[in-house]
Scaffold this motif. Sequence first.
Motif, PDB file in Angstrom:
ATOM      1  N   ASN A  74      17.022  -0.768   3.735  1.00  0.00           N
ATOM      2  CA  ASN A  74      17.617   0.214   4.635  1.00  0.00           C
ATOM      3  C   ASN A  74      18.813  -0.343   5.406  1.00  0.00           C
ATOM      4  O   ASN A  74      19.324   0.313   6.300  1.00  0.00           O
ATOM      5  CB  ASN A  74      16.585   0.723   5.635  1.00  0.00           C
ATOM      6  CG  ASN A  74      15.499   1.529   4.964  1.00  0.00           C
ATOM      7  OD1 ASN A  74      15.744   2.250   4.019  1.00  0.00           O
ATOM      8  ND2 ASN A  74      14.296   1.380   5.447  1.00  0.00           N
ATOM      9  N   ALA A  75      19.237  -1.549   5.062  1.00  0.00           N
ATOM     10  CA  ALA A  75      20.331  -2.196   5.790  1.00  0.00           C
ATOM     11  C   ALA A  75      21.595  -1.352   5.713  1.00  0.00           C
ATOM     12  O   ALA A  75      22.011  -0.916   4.642  1.00  0.00           O
ATOM     13  CB  ALA A  75      20.599  -3.579   5.209  1.00  0.00           C
ATOM     14  N   GLY A  76      22.184  -1.088   6.858  1.00  0.00           N
ATOM     15  CA  GLY A  76      23.441  -0.347   6.908  1.00  0.00           C
ATOM     16  C   GLY A  76      23.293   1.158   6.827  1.00  0.00           C
ATOM     17  O   GLY A  76      24.288   1.866   6.762  1.00  0.00           O
ATOM     18  N   LEU A  77      22.065   1.659   6.810  1.00  0.00           N
ATOM     19  CA  LEU A  77      21.842   3.094   6.705  1.00  0.00           C
ATOM     20  C   LEU A  77      21.311   3.621   8.035  1.00  0.00           C
ATOM     21  O   LEU A  77      20.322   3.121   8.558  1.00  0.00           O
ATOM     22  CB  LEU A  77      20.829   3.403   5.593  1.00  0.00           C
ATOM     23  CG  LEU A  77      21.163   2.861   4.209  1.00  0.00           C
ATOM     24  CD1 LEU A  77      20.031   3.183   3.251  1.00  0.00           C
ATOM     25  CD2 LEU A  77      22.477   3.417   3.696  1.00  0.00           C
ATOM     26  N   SER A  78      21.959   4.642   8.550  1.00  0.00           N
ATOM     27  CA  SER A  78      21.517   5.212   9.819  1.00  0.00           C
ATOM     28  C   SER A  78      20.223   6.000   9.620  1.00  0.00           C
ATOM     29  O   SER A  78      19.872   6.389   8.504  1.00  0.00           O
ATOM     30  CB  SER A  78      22.590   6.133  10.393  1.00  0.00           C
ATOM     31  OG  SER A  78      22.694   7.308   9.612  1.00  0.00           O
ATOM     32  N   MET A  99      21.630   9.618  -6.682  1.00  0.00           N
ATOM     33  CA  MET A  99      21.432   9.360  -5.258  1.00  0.00           C
ATOM     34  C   MET A  99      20.921   7.939  -5.033  1.00  0.00           C
ATOM     35  O   MET A  99      21.368   7.252  -4.107  1.00  0.00           O
ATOM     36  CB  MET A  99      20.428  10.350  -4.661  1.00  0.00           C
ATOM     37  CG  MET A  99      20.941  11.748  -4.494  1.00  0.00           C
ATOM     38  SD  MET A  99      19.671  12.851  -3.855  1.00  0.00           S
ATOM     39  CE  MET A  99      19.344  12.127  -2.252  1.00  0.00           C
ATOM     40  N   GLU A 100      19.990   7.493  -5.862  1.00  0.00           N
ATOM     41  CA  GLU A 100      19.440   6.150  -5.722  1.00  0.00           C
ATOM     42  C   GLU A 100      20.511   5.090  -5.970  1.00  0.00           C
ATOM     43  O   GLU A 100      20.565   4.084  -5.250  1.00  0.00           O
ATOM     44  CB  GLU A 100      18.265   5.962  -6.684  1.00  0.00           C
ATOM     45  CG  GLU A 100      17.070   6.810  -6.307  1.00  0.00           C
ATOM     46  CD  GLU A 100      16.017   6.911  -7.400  1.00  0.00           C
ATOM     47  OE1 GLU A 100      16.229   6.358  -8.505  1.00  0.00           O
ATOM     48  OE2 GLU A 100      14.992   7.568  -7.150  1.00  0.00           O
ATOM     49  N   ARG A 101      21.376   5.308  -6.969  1.00  0.00           N
ATOM     50  CA  ARG A 101      22.469   4.366  -7.233  1.00  0.00           C
ATOM     51  C   ARG A 101      23.444   4.321  -6.064  1.00  0.00           C
ATOM     52  O   ARG A 101      23.879   3.240  -5.654  1.00  0.00           O
ATOM     53  CB  ARG A 101      23.210   4.750  -8.513  1.00  0.00           C
ATOM     54  CG  ARG A 101      22.441   4.458  -9.784  1.00  0.00           C
ATOM     55  CD  ARG A 101      23.302   4.624 -11.015  1.00  0.00           C
ATOM     56  NE  ARG A 101      23.883   5.949 -11.138  1.00  0.00           N
ATOM     57  CZ  ARG A 101      23.320   6.978 -11.768  1.00  0.00           C
ATOM     58  NH1 ARG A 101      22.148   6.834 -12.336  1.00  0.00           N
ATOM     59  NH2 ARG A 101      23.936   8.137 -11.841  1.00  0.00           N
ATOM     60  N   GLU A 102      23.798   5.493  -5.517  1.00  0.00           N
ATOM     61  CA  GLU A 102      24.726   5.549  -4.389  1.00  0.00           C
ATOM     62  C   GLU A 102      24.135   4.851  -3.166  1.00  0.00           C
ATOM     63  O   GLU A 102      24.838   4.136  -2.451  1.00  0.00           O
ATOM     64  CB  GLU A 102      25.087   6.996  -4.059  1.00  0.00           C
ATOM     65  CG  GLU A 102      25.944   7.651  -5.109  1.00  0.00           C
ATOM     66  CD  GLU A 102      26.097   9.158  -4.900  1.00  0.00           C
ATOM     67  OE1 GLU A 102      25.483   9.712  -3.972  1.00  0.00           O
ATOM     68  OE2 GLU A 102      26.832   9.772  -5.687  1.00  0.00           O
ATOM     69  N   ARG A 103      22.841   5.039  -2.930  1.00  0.00           N
ATOM     70  CA  ARG A 103      22.189   4.393  -1.789  1.00  0.00           C
ATOM     71  C   ARG A 103      22.181   2.880  -1.975  1.00  0.00           C
ATOM     72  O   ARG A 103      22.457   2.123  -1.040  1.00  0.00           O
ATOM     73  CB  ARG A 103      20.769   4.926  -1.640  1.00  0.00           C
ATOM     74  CG  ARG A 103      20.018   4.332  -0.475  1.00  0.00           C
ATOM     75  CD  ARG A 103      18.621   4.904  -0.394  1.00  0.00           C
ATOM     76  NE  ARG A 103      17.831   4.233   0.601  1.00  0.00           N
ATOM     77  CZ  ARG A 103      17.175   4.838   1.561  1.00  0.00           C
ATOM     78  NH1 ARG A 103      17.203   6.143   1.654  1.00  0.00           N
ATOM     79  NH2 ARG A 103      16.466   4.151   2.414  1.00  0.00           N
ATOM     80  N   ALA A 104      21.884   2.423  -3.187  1.00  0.00           N
ATOM     81  CA  ALA A 104      21.883   0.987  -3.468  1.00  0.00           C
ATOM     82  C   ALA A 104      23.281   0.395  -3.252  1.00  0.00           C
ATOM     83  O   ALA A 104      23.409  -0.726  -2.735  1.00  0.00           O
ATOM     84  CB  ALA A 104      21.403   0.731  -4.891  1.00  0.00           C
ATOM     85  N   THR A 105      24.314   1.142  -3.605  1.00  0.00           N
ATOM     86  CA  THR A 105      25.689   0.687  -3.392  1.00  0.00           C
ATOM     87  C   THR A 105      25.985   0.554  -1.904  1.00  0.00           C
ATOM     88  O   THR A 105      26.588  -0.431  -1.470  1.00  0.00           O
ATOM     89  CB  THR A 105      26.683   1.665  -4.050  1.00  0.00           C
ATOM     90  OG1 THR A 105      26.405   1.737  -5.446  1.00  0.00           O
ATOM     91  CG2 THR A 105      28.110   1.221  -3.846  1.00  0.00           C
ATOM     92  N   ARG A 106      25.554   1.533  -1.114  1.00  0.00           N
ATOM     93  CA  ARG A 106      25.762   1.474   0.341  1.00  0.00           C
ATOM     94  C   ARG A 106      25.068   0.265   0.953  1.00  0.00           C
ATOM     95  O   ARG A 106      25.625  -0.433   1.803  1.00  0.00           O
ATOM     96  CB  ARG A 106      25.216   2.725   1.018  1.00  0.00           C
ATOM     97  CG  ARG A 106      26.107   3.903   0.965  1.00  0.00           C
ATOM     98  CD  ARG A 106      25.425   5.050   1.707  1.00  0.00           C
ATOM     99  NE  ARG A 106      26.305   6.187   1.799  1.00  0.00           N
ATOM    100  CZ  ARG A 106      26.661   6.746   2.940  1.00  0.00           C
ATOM    101  NH1 ARG A 106      26.183   6.290   4.078  1.00  0.00           N
ATOM    102  NH2 ARG A 106      27.476   7.769   2.955  1.00  0.00           N
ATOM    103  N   VAL A 107      23.844   0.016   0.533  1.00  0.00           N
ATOM    104  CA  VAL A 107      23.088  -1.116   1.063  1.00  0.00           C
ATOM    105  C   VAL A 107      23.768  -2.429   0.664  1.00  0.00           C
ATOM    106  O   VAL A 107      23.904  -3.340   1.487  1.00  0.00           O
ATOM    107  CB  VAL A 107      21.616  -1.077   0.584  1.00  0.00           C
ATOM    108  CG1 VAL A 107      20.894  -2.374   0.901  1.00  0.00           C
ATOM    109  CG2 VAL A 107      20.899   0.109   1.199  1.00  0.00           C
ATOM    110  N   ALA A 147      26.775  -2.997   2.837  1.00  0.00           N
ATOM    111  CA  ALA A 147      26.365  -3.390   4.189  1.00  0.00           C
ATOM    112  C   ALA A 147      25.920  -4.851   4.216  1.00  0.00           C
ATOM    113  O   ALA A 147      26.240  -5.587   5.142  1.00  0.00           O
ATOM    114  CB  ALA A 147      25.252  -2.483   4.697  1.00  0.00           C
ATOM    115  N   GLN A 148      25.171  -5.285   3.203  1.00  0.00           N
ATOM    116  CA  GLN A 148      24.731  -6.670   3.141  1.00  0.00           C
ATOM    117  C   GLN A 148      25.915  -7.613   2.958  1.00  0.00           C
ATOM    118  O   GLN A 148      25.964  -8.676   3.573  1.00  0.00           O
ATOM    119  CB  GLN A 148      23.718  -6.857   2.017  1.00  0.00           C
ATOM    120  CG  GLN A 148      22.390  -6.215   2.314  1.00  0.00           C
ATOM    121  CD  GLN A 148      21.429  -6.273   1.135  1.00  0.00           C
ATOM    122  OE1 GLN A 148      21.841  -6.533   0.005  1.00  0.00           O
ATOM    123  NE2 GLN A 148      20.169  -5.991   1.387  1.00  0.00           N
TER     124      GLN A 148
END
Length: 58
Positions: A5-9, A41-49, A52-53
């Motif tokens: 969940n790093a970087g996700l509000s 959606m899962e790929r996009e979320r993994a990219t965001r995380v 952020a890392q």
Amino acid sequence: MNDKNAGLSLVYRARWRLTWLLLHVAGPATLPDHLDPRRRMERERATRVARAQAARQH
């Protein structure tokens, strides 16, 4: 904060989960991974995380 969940509000995570669940219940039938909106959606979320890392390491 959990690494997945790093970087996700909190708002983003709640909206993401609700959308994912709605797609699971009322979304399209089983599709190949490159066409499946839940997998996208899962790929996009993994990219965001990952972004952020990477930003946290610099």
